[in-house]
Enzyme design. Structure first.
Site, PDB file in Angstrom:
ATOM      1  N   LYS A   1       0.836  -1.205   0.000  1.00 35.13           N
ATOM      2  CA  LYS A   1       0.000   0.000   0.000  1.00 35.13           C
ATOM      3  C   LYS A   1       0.872   1.258   0.000  1.00 35.13           C
ATOM      4  O   LYS A   1       0.606   2.224  -0.716  1.00 35.13           O
ATOM      5  CB  LYS A   1      -0.918  -0.007   1.235  1.00 35.13           C
ATOM      6  CG  LYS A   1      -2.022  -1.068   1.153  1.00 35.13           C
ATOM      7  CD  LYS A   1      -2.756  -1.249   2.481  1.00 35.13           C
ATOM      8  CE  LYS A   1      -3.712  -2.442   2.400  1.00 35.13           C
ATOM      9  NZ  LYS A   1      -4.361  -2.763   3.677  1.00 35.13           N
TER      10      LYS A   1
ATOM     11  N   ASP B   1     -10.516   3.178   4.649  1.00 36.92           N
ATOM     12  CA  ASP B   1     -10.960   1.784   4.428  1.00 36.92           C
ATOM     13  C   ASP B   1     -12.492   1.700   4.395  1.00 36.92           C
ATOM     14  O   ASP B   1     -13.051   0.710   3.934  1.00 36.92           O
ATOM     15  CB  ASP B   1     -10.448   0.874   5.560  1.00 36.92           C
ATOM     16  CG  ASP B   1      -9.208   0.071   5.144  1.00 36.92           C
ATOM     17  OD1 ASP B   1      -8.952  -0.027   3.933  1.00 36.92           O
ATOM     18  OD2 ASP B   1      -8.528  -0.455   6.041  1.00 36.92           O
TER      19      ASP B   1
ATOM     20  N   GLN C   1      -4.151  -1.878   9.978  1.00 31.99           N
ATOM     21  CA  GLN C   1      -4.053  -3.171   9.316  1.00 31.99           C
ATOM     22  C   GLN C   1      -4.583  -4.270  10.243  1.00 31.99           C
ATOM     23  O   GLN C   1      -4.182  -4.373  11.386  1.00 31.99           O
ATOM     24  CB  GLN C   1      -2.592  -3.449   8.939  1.00 31.99           C
ATOM     25  CG  GLN C   1      -2.389  -4.702   8.121  1.00 31.99           C
ATOM     26  CD  GLN C   1      -3.070  -4.643   6.745  1.00 31.99           C
ATOM     27  OE1 GLN C   1      -3.093  -3.612   6.095  1.00 31.99           O
ATOM     28  NE2 GLN C   1      -3.645  -5.747   6.327  1.00 31.99           N
TER      29      GLN C   1
END
Ligand code: NDP
Length: 332
Positions: free
Chosen positions: A58, A131, A102
């Site tokens: 990412k 997200d 994460q």
């Protein structure tokens, strides 16, 4: 004489590269015109090799298009309270436009019945929730508010379909079978596809009749066979077999599964939920694994970060040039 079916392979890697090139141009314009460099911060706890590889991917993708990517890495033995404190510090930095945590989180955080994942995710400021996992973002999504940041994998699925020229008519009134009911993939993609087509909500891909399946579904094969589009997000390799697929169906495979392969140096290979080789002759459109939905998910994360940066700075959200994307994809 009947021609052998030749499916369209929805190449997520190439599509991601095309969209990311456009995102890079948007970022350059933001910097040149407004001095704005979007910033993405990733909180990583623990040393899971898979998580480290995901966050590194990412960060690299962000930096390649001019987004400032930062990984904040802490050992697995920090406490939940300390993790929350760090998250607060990270997202309060003036150059942080988007933050993600994460997953998975350390097991010990969920001791004594604490839903650590919910607590941590919901500590993310909604404006920076790139997200799209917070309850607030999910609330925006499920009440059809176009302005909320939407989860990256479902938007990646829609973007890949659109890039390959699947328009409103390819979805409107069609039967869609979604296998899986997670809040990050299964539920949001069901909702997006079943709502009215709206460019700024579901990229104009809506009005579908959606059947959602789970591990208790009786006769998954029948639901799949009835469907023009199958989206599988389960984590079970080979779940969708050739005899479950209607000829010409659109097959979107979200699953990423490791299967043993002694022929590979690392001892395994990655496959999806759909039995790719067997299904290929029947498919109309199909995503490979790897190289399908995965790169599109990262691309939508980058786009969310740009959108967040613009919203936080009172700027209009830059749209993607779909005609250009479709044209470049057609040349591939
Ligand atoms: P979850 O484990 O949260 O959800 C899996 C879902 O699949 C559950 O709803 C489960 O049903 C359902 N399921 C499991 N077995 C069956 C079965 N035999 N028949 C029907 N339904 C079944 O997973 P996620 O949604 O987080 O992820 C799913 C897969 O997608 C994983 O392989 C993951 O690695 C991958 N993934 C890939 C991404 C990408 O970018 N390519 C992004 C996110 C995920 P039940 O609820 O009844 O248990």
């Amino acid at each position: 004489m009947s021609q052998p079916n030749s499916p369209v392979i929805l190449n997520g890697s190439k599509c991601a590269a095309v969209i990311q090139e456009q995102l890079g141009e948007i970022v350059a314009r933001l910097k040149g015109t407004h001095g704005l460099i979007p910033g993405l911060d990733v909180l990583l706890i623990g040393d899971s090799a898979a998580s480290i590889s995901y966050v590194t991917g990412k960060k690299k993708a962000a930096e390649k298009i001019g987004i400032s990517g930062r990984i904040h890495h802490y050992p697995a033995d920090i406490t939940l309270a300390y993790g929350l404190e760090k998250l607060e510090e990270i997202q309060n930095q003036s150059d942080c436009n988007g933050v993600l945590v994460q997953l998975p989180l350390p097991d010990m955080w969920s001791a004594d019945g604490v839903d650590a994942e919910r607590r941590v995710i919901d500590a993310i400021q909604v404006a920076k929730d790139v997200d799209g996992f917070t309850l607030a973002s999910q609330g925006h999504l499920f009440s059809n508010h176009p302005e909320g940041l939407k989860p990256c994998t479902p938007m990646g699925i829609l973007a890949l379909m659109k890039a390959y020229g699947l328009k409103t008519e390819a979805v409107r009134g069609k039967n869609v079978c979604v296998v899986g009911r997670s809040h990050i993939v299964g539920n949001p993609i069901c909702h997006l596809l079943s709502q009215k087509p709206q460019e700024d909500f579901n990229l104009g891909l809506g009005d579908a009749t959606v059947t959602q399946c789970n591990s208790r579904t009786k006769d998954l094969a029948r639901h799949c066979l009835d469907s023009d589009i199958i989206i599988s997000a389960t984590g079970y390799p080979g779940l969708v077999r050739a005899d479950m697929v209607k000829p010409g169906a659109v097959l979107m495979d979200v699953g990423v599964n490791r299967v043993e392969d002694s022929g590979k140096k690392r001892g395994y290979r990655l496959v999806g939920d759909i039995d790719y080789e067997a299904v290929l002759p029947k498919a109309g459109y199909i995503t490979p694994v790897p190289g399908g939905i995965g790169p599109m998910t990262i691309t939508m994360l980058l786009y969310n970060t740009i959108q967040a940066a613009c919203l936080q700075n009172g700027l209009a959200i830059p749209g993607l040039d779909w005609a250009d994307i479709q044209c470049k994809i057609a040349e591939i």
